[in-house]
Design a protein around this motif. Structure first.
Motif, short mmCIF file in Angstrom:
data_model
loop_
_atom_site.label_atom_id
_atom_site.label_comp_id
_atom_site.label_asym_id
_atom_site.label_seq_id
_atom_site.Cartn_x
_atom_site.Cartn_y
_atom_site.Cartn_z
N GLU B 682 -66.56 66.06 0.28
CA GLU B 682 -65.22 65.51 0.48
C GLU B 682 -64.24 66.20 -0.48
OE1 GLU B 682 -65.41 60.93 1.31
OE2 GLU B 682 -66.72 61.40 -0.37
N PHE B 683 -62.97 65.95 -0.27
CA PHE B 683 -61.91 66.43 -1.17
C PHE B 683 -61.92 67.96 -1.30
CE2 PHE B 683 -60.18 62.75 -3.74
CZ PHE B 683 -60.58 61.80 -2.82
N VAL B 684 -62.21 68.62 -0.21
CA VAL B 684 -62.16 70.08 -0.25
C VAL B 684 -60.69 70.47 -0.10
CG1 VAL B 684 -62.96 72.20 0.84
CG2 VAL B 684 -64.46 70.21 0.71
N GLU B 685 -60.07 70.81 -1.23
CA GLU B 685 -58.61 70.96 -1.24
C GLU B 685 -58.15 72.41 -1.23
OE1 GLU B 685 -57.61 68.57 -4.61
OE2 GLU B 685 -57.54 66.72 -3.42
N SER B 686 -59.10 73.31 -1.39
CA SER B 686 -58.67 74.73 -1.38
C SER B 686 -59.76 75.60 -0.77
CB SER B 686 -58.41 75.19 -2.82
OG SER B 686 -59.65 75.27 -3.50
N ASP B 687 -59.34 76.79 -0.38
CA ASP B 687 -60.31 77.73 0.19
C ASP B 687 -61.34 78.17 -0.83
OD1 ASP B 687 -59.31 77.58 2.71
OD2 ASP B 687 -57.95 79.29 2.49
N ALA B 688 -60.91 78.19 -2.10
CA ALA B 688 -61.84 78.59 -3.16
C ALA B 688 -63.00 77.59 -3.24
CB ALA B 688 -61.11 78.66 -4.50
N ILE B 689 -62.64 76.30 -3.18
CA ILE B 689 -63.69 75.26 -3.21
C ILE B 689 -64.62 75.44 -2.02
CG2 ILE B 689 -64.14 72.78 -3.08
CD1 ILE B 689 -61.50 72.30 -4.50
N LYS B 690 -63.99 75.68 -0.87
CA LYS B 690 -64.77 75.82 0.36
C LYS B 690 -65.77 76.98 0.22
CE LYS B 690 -63.75 76.57 5.23
NZ LYS B 690 -62.61 76.73 6.16
N GLN B 691 -65.28 78.07 -0.35
CA GLN B 691 -66.11 79.25 -0.52
C GLN B 691 -67.31 78.94 -1.43
OE1 GLN B 691 -66.14 81.88 1.23
NE2 GLN B 691 -67.92 82.60 0.05
N LYS B 692 -67.00 78.24 -2.53
CA LYS B 692 -68.05 77.88 -3.49
C LYS B 692 -69.12 77.01 -2.81
CE LYS B 692 -69.82 77.63 -7.61
NZ LYS B 692 -70.44 78.85 -8.15
N ARG B 694 -69.83 76.89 0.31
CA ARG B 694 -70.59 77.72 1.26
C ARG B 694 -71.74 78.43 0.53
NH1 ARG B 694 -68.34 79.66 6.11
NH2 ARG B 694 -66.27 79.62 5.25
N GLU B 695 -71.42 78.90 -0.68
CA GLU B 695 -72.45 79.58 -1.48
C GLU B 695 -73.59 78.64 -1.83
OE1 GLU B 695 -70.42 81.18 -4.89
OE2 GLU B 695 -69.06 82.32 -3.58
N ILE B 696 -73.22 77.39 -2.17
CA ILE B 696 -74.26 76.41 -2.55
C ILE B 696 -75.12 76.03 -1.34
CG2 ILE B 696 -74.63 74.05 -3.44
CD1 ILE B 696 -72.14 74.45 -5.17
N GLY B 697 -74.51 76.11 -0.17
CA GLY B 697 -75.27 75.79 1.04
C GLY B 697 -74.96 74.43 1.65
N VAL B 698 -73.83 73.83 1.23
CA VAL B 698 -73.42 72.54 1.78
C VAL B 698 -73.18 72.66 3.30
CG1 VAL B 698 -71.50 70.89 1.77
CG2 VAL B 698 -72.45 71.74 -0.39
N SER B 699 -73.56 71.61 4.06
CA SER B 699 -73.49 71.74 5.51
C SER B 699 -72.07 71.56 6.07
CB SER B 699 -74.40 70.72 6.19
OG SER B 699 -75.48 70.36 5.38
N TYR B 700 -71.35 70.51 5.59
CA TYR B 700 -70.03 70.23 6.16
C TYR B 700 -69.00 70.06 5.05
CZ TYR B 700 -72.56 69.01 10.45
OH TYR B 700 -73.36 69.04 11.55
N VAL B 701 -67.73 70.28 5.41
CA VAL B 701 -66.65 70.07 4.45
C VAL B 701 -65.54 69.22 5.07
CG1 VAL B 701 -66.97 72.05 2.94
CG2 VAL B 701 -65.77 72.34 5.13
N GLN B 702 -64.87 68.48 4.21
CA GLN B 702 -63.80 67.59 4.65
C GLN B 702 -62.75 67.60 3.55
OE1 GLN B 702 -65.15 63.57 5.03
NE2 GLN B 702 -63.21 62.77 5.80
N GLY B 703 -61.47 67.62 3.90
CA GLY B 703 -60.42 67.60 2.89
C GLY B 703 -59.18 68.30 3.38
N TYR B 704 -58.16 68.34 2.52
CA TYR B 704 -56.87 68.86 2.94
C TYR B 704 -56.96 70.33 3.36
CZ TYR B 704 -54.41 64.67 1.45
OH TYR B 704 -53.96 63.39 1.34
N ALA B 705 -57.91 71.08 2.79
CA ALA B 705 -58.04 72.48 3.17
C ALA B 705 -58.59 72.62 4.59
CB ALA B 705 -58.95 73.21 2.20
N ILE B 706 -59.17 71.55 5.10
CA ILE B 706 -59.73 71.56 6.46
C ILE B 706 -58.74 70.92 7.43
CG2 ILE B 706 -61.79 71.04 7.83
CD1 ILE B 706 -62.28 72.51 5.07
#
Lengths: 130, 728
Positions: B682-692, B694-706
């Motif tokens: 949750e709270f994925v607020e930027s593309d940088a977070i999203k990228q990080k 993705r590297e960790i291997g999280v399945s889904y993202v939710q937040g203002y960046a999405i």
């Protein structure tokens, strides 16, 4: 003594109602379907009619409709015995005046309380008739 | 009134039989034991029967079963009588045969006796059947009593009505003059009389049940049947009429008698049988079940629901009659110290003895409640604030003086008490209770073991004022249905995954149409226990939307998540409600996911996991929300049948800047992978977070960046293409 006509195709139900109502102080006659009930009503109008719905030949709905047609000035109440789940099928009853529902299994004590309410214990009801 | 078994007999078939057996010209009639004609051939000269001598029945009694008929002299012809009896010679009826003219009876008349014998058996069997039918109708009454007495109640008011109905039903169905329910420590006394006959000593009898009968039953912990009250040692010098009494105990959880359910009948009525006792015991258990909903298990005091109900009643009273009542909010100081340093049972012992002390010290008309853990409340009926505050101080002193023995030591404690009025101008009962609670918080902040009185305008108390306003706003919004469903997209990081995934959110529409953000009403709703209502609203609205537009939605929508609060989970009736709602839902259940916060699930692990298993049987999925924020022990994950872990937003926000946060997310991801669960950040607020992530291997993202939350309808119908683009 008030006279009650009980209409039910099940012999057990007829017997239980007859015995219990007789014990409660009513005069009881019985019929096993709508047709024979209608014949009995023509012969001598009861003070109260208690009928089942599902019956062979003429069911409770048809009986009520026939009574309404033949005796438009009927004064006696009709009690229709129905299961709890049959609430949705009560629309037809709106056109029949002075009609009440009783839920299965019928409690004779509740029934007699409601009879007292609607016809009184000793009240003379204007009978339909010829 | 005699019951007439001959109603069921087809006499015409007996007539047909006799017609074949007797010479032609004979006419047949049947009279009952009293001489009344039951059935006759139409030409039968009924007048002939009136000339029959009065002592005929004595003569008939001598005739053996099936024997030859007795000839009776008749002016106009030959008349024969055959008694219809059973083996014990019980006289049911007389079968008559009449032939005009003179002459001796032919031998064939013997048949008359044989037919009379069979008619007798027929009548006897029918009489037996009538007895059974009579018995059966009695059993029907009992069935109706149990069947028509509700024991499933959801709140205090319903419980109160249900108890009244239970006592009413005992009176009606068991056909007794008086039924009484007494539960002393809860101040319950319900006494109902039969509708169609008055009991002259009703008041005296009620007092007797309250006092002596309860005492006797509480000593023996067993039901009591008294056949004749005037001769019983329960009463000395009974001045009233004589009665029969049946009383059964009402047990608490520890099988100790806390009350009594009694029925009383006049002595003229039959004595109470074992079947009556069993039935009243069933009713007593039903009463106990009803009590459970409104009373606290540990202390037996009224619970939070009961408090709300009674406070509301007091407010009505205040408005109608201008009375002032006082509410005390009592918080046990430092109870957790006892719980932590000794044990929970010791803490419970303190709570119990405090409950007993408050119950004893206040008047019977006052109500003592346990609100939760270490919180209690007292409603002082018709007591001005000034008096209430004085009394509060006495109670505070009394609590400080309480000594609770525990094993080989003694425990002492103090309490902080907030005092607030319930008066005509009080906005709502909730507001009065909240005011007392605020005042109690103030007392605690000033340093425990003291009483603080609520003043409007008290600056310490003003900070929660907005919350109380919010409560009013929520309640009026519930009343007017002023909520709207919003939704926020959840996107797969693995771009191969296709359809739309949404989390449903609730927004309040203000009176002037503005959208109220959740932060402005959800905390208040949680504090004042309104979440179950909000959750139900969300589910109901969402389900009807999905069912209505199934064909339009189902190709796009892969999964839709709905939040369930801890309060909602704690409601016993919710599981059933949800199962029924799912039953009506016309949308694939496998695409519904319920989000439960980690803290709520762990707080009551067993119940939560049972609930989840039940709902999973309907095909739904579960996500553990805010994972990582709370206790974060992976151990209990085994016992919770979840499909998704939603990683707490507070950690996710920091993944880029804080290596500890990043490793926490990675740890969750690892555990999830091993347990075959998918993760949502949750709270994925930027593309940088999203990228990080993705590297960790999280399945889904939710937040203002999405994607930001939007009205659900816009998500479902307006911009399906847009939301797809977002998830790329």
């Amino acid at each position: 003594m008030l006279e009650i006509l009980v209409v039910d195709d099940e012999a057990t139900v007829r017997r239980i109602m007859r015995v219990a109502l007789a014990k409660a102080g009513y005069k009881v006659s019985v019929a096993d379907n709508g047709e024979s009930a209608l014949a009995a009503i023509r012969e001598r109008a009861p003070d109260v009619l208690i009928t089942d719905i599902e019956m062979p030949r003429m069911d409770g709905r048809a009986l009520c409709a026939a009574v309404k047609k033949e005796f438009p000035y009927r004064a006696f109440p009709i009690f229709v015995v129905t299961s709890l789940t049959a609430h949705d099928h009560r629309k037809w009853a709106q056109e029949i005046p002075n009609l009440h529902f009783l839920e299965k299994p019928v409690s004779i004590r509740q029934l007699t309380a409601r009879l007292t309410e609607s016809v009184g214990t000793e009240t003379v009801i204007m009978k339909v008739g010829r | 009134m005699t019951i007439t078994p001959h109603c069921e007999i087809d006499f015409s078939s007996y007539r047909e039989l006799l017609g074949a057996l007797l010479p032609s010209g004979f006419l047949i009639a049947v009279t009952d034991a009293g001489g009344q004609t039951i059935w006759h051939d139409s030409e039968f000269p009924l007048g002939a029967l009136s000339s029959v001598p009065a002592d005929l029945s004595a003569t008939l009694a001598g005739v053996t079963v099936g024997g030859a008929p007795i000839p009776v002299r008749s002016e106009t012809g030959r008349l024969f009588a055959s008694p219809v009896t059973d083996e014990t010679s019980k006289h049911y009826a007389v079968l008559w045969a009449f032939a005009p003219g003179e002459g001796h009876p032919p031998e064939a008349l013997r048949w008359l006796g044989t037919v009379a014998e069979h008619l007798g058996k027929d009548l006897m069997l029918n009489a037996e059947l009538d007895d059974m039918a009579s018995e059966l109708s009695e059993r029907y009454e009992e069935l109706n009593l149990v069947y028509h007495t509700e024991d499933q109640v959801n709140y205090f008011g319903e419980g109160w009505a249900a108890l009244n109905q239970l006592v009413r039903n005992c009176c009606d169905y068991l056909d007794v003059g008086l039924a009484v329910l007494v539960v002393k420590e809860k101040g319950i006394l319900i006494s109902q009389q039969s509708r169609d006959r008055t009991v002259p000593d009703a008041k005296l009898l009620t007092e007797l049940v309250q006092d002596r009968v309860f005492g006797s039953i509480a000593r023996k912990n067993a039901p009591l049947i008294v056949d004749d009250l005037s001769g019983s040692d329960l009463v000395a010098n009974w001045q009233g009429n004589s009665y029969r009494l049946l009383a059964t105990p009402i047990f608490d959880d520890k099988e100790e008698t806390i009350g009594v359910l009694a029925i009383v009948n006049s002595y003229a009525k039959p004595r109470f049988a074992n079947s009556d006792k069993n039935l009243v015991q069933v009713m007593a258990r039903k009463a106990n079940k009803i009590l459970h909903v409104s009373y606290d298990n540990l202390t037996g005091l009224v619970n939070r629901q009961g408090l709300d109900f009674i406070a509301n009643e007091l407010l009505q009273d205040a408005r109608a009659l201008g009375m002032t009542h006082t509410v005390l909010h009592i918080d046990i100081d430092q109870l957790h110290v006892i719980n932590d340093t000794i044990c929970q049972e010791a803490g419970d012992a303190v709570i119990r003895s405090m409950a007993a002390y408050l119950r004893q010290t206040t008047r019977e008309t006052d109500v003592v409640c346990r609100i939760g853990g270490d919180e209690m409340a007292v409603l002082l009926r018709r007591c001005p604030l000034e008096r209430g505050a004085e009394l509060a101080d006495k109670l505070r002193q009394g609590i400080a003086d309480l000594v609770v023995p525990w094993e080989d030591r003694t425990l002492t404690t103090t309490a902080s008490i907030g005092v607030a009025p319930i008066e005509a101008q009080t906005v709502s009962a909730q507001a009065a209770l909240a005011a007392a609670e605020l005042a109690c918080d103030a007392a605690k902040e000033l340093g425990n073991n003291r009483v603080h009185r609520f003043h409007t305008g008290d600056s310490m108390l003003m900070k929660r004022h907005s919350e109380m306003e919010a409560v009013g706003r929520i309640q009026s919004a519930i009343k007017d249905d002023r909520f709207e469903l919003f939704a926020q997209p959840i996107a797969p990081l693995d771009s191969n995954a296709a359809g739309m995934h949404l989390e449903v959110l609730i927004r309040l529409i203000g009176l002037d149409g503005e959208i109220v953000p959740p932060g402005a009403f959800i905390p208040a709703a949680e504090r004042y226990h309104l979440m179950p209502e909000l959750d139900r609203w969300v589910i109901q609205s969402l389900f009807s939307e999905l069912s209505r537009n199934r064909s339009q939605i189902q190709d796009q929508l892969d999964l839709i998540s709905v939040n369930l609060s801890g309060q909602t989970l704690n409601e016993q009736s919710f599981g059933q409600w949800l199962a029924e709602a799912l039953g009506r839902l016309d949308f694939p259940h496998s695409r519904i996911c319920f989000e439960i916060t980690e803290t709520a699930a762990v707080a009551n692990l067993e119940d939560a996991s049972a609930f989840m298993r039940t709902i999973k049987q309907h095909g739904c999925k579960f996500a553990l929300d805010d994972f990582g924020s709370g206790l974060s022990s992976f151990g209990y994950l085994r016992s919770l049948p979840v499909d998704f872990l939603k990683i707490d937003g507070a950690i996710v926000k920091e993944v880029v800047n804080d290596p500890i946060a990043a490793s926490m997310v990675a740890a969750v991801q690892q555990v999830a992978a091993v347990m075959d669960l998918e993760t949502i950040a949750e709270f994925v607020e930027s593309d940088a977070i999203k990228q990080k992530l993705r590297e960790i291997g999280v399945s889904y993202v939710q937040g203002y960046a999405i994607g930001r939350p939007k009205p659900l309808s816009a998500c479902l119908y307006g911009e399906i293409a847009g939301s797809k683009a977002l998830s790329a």
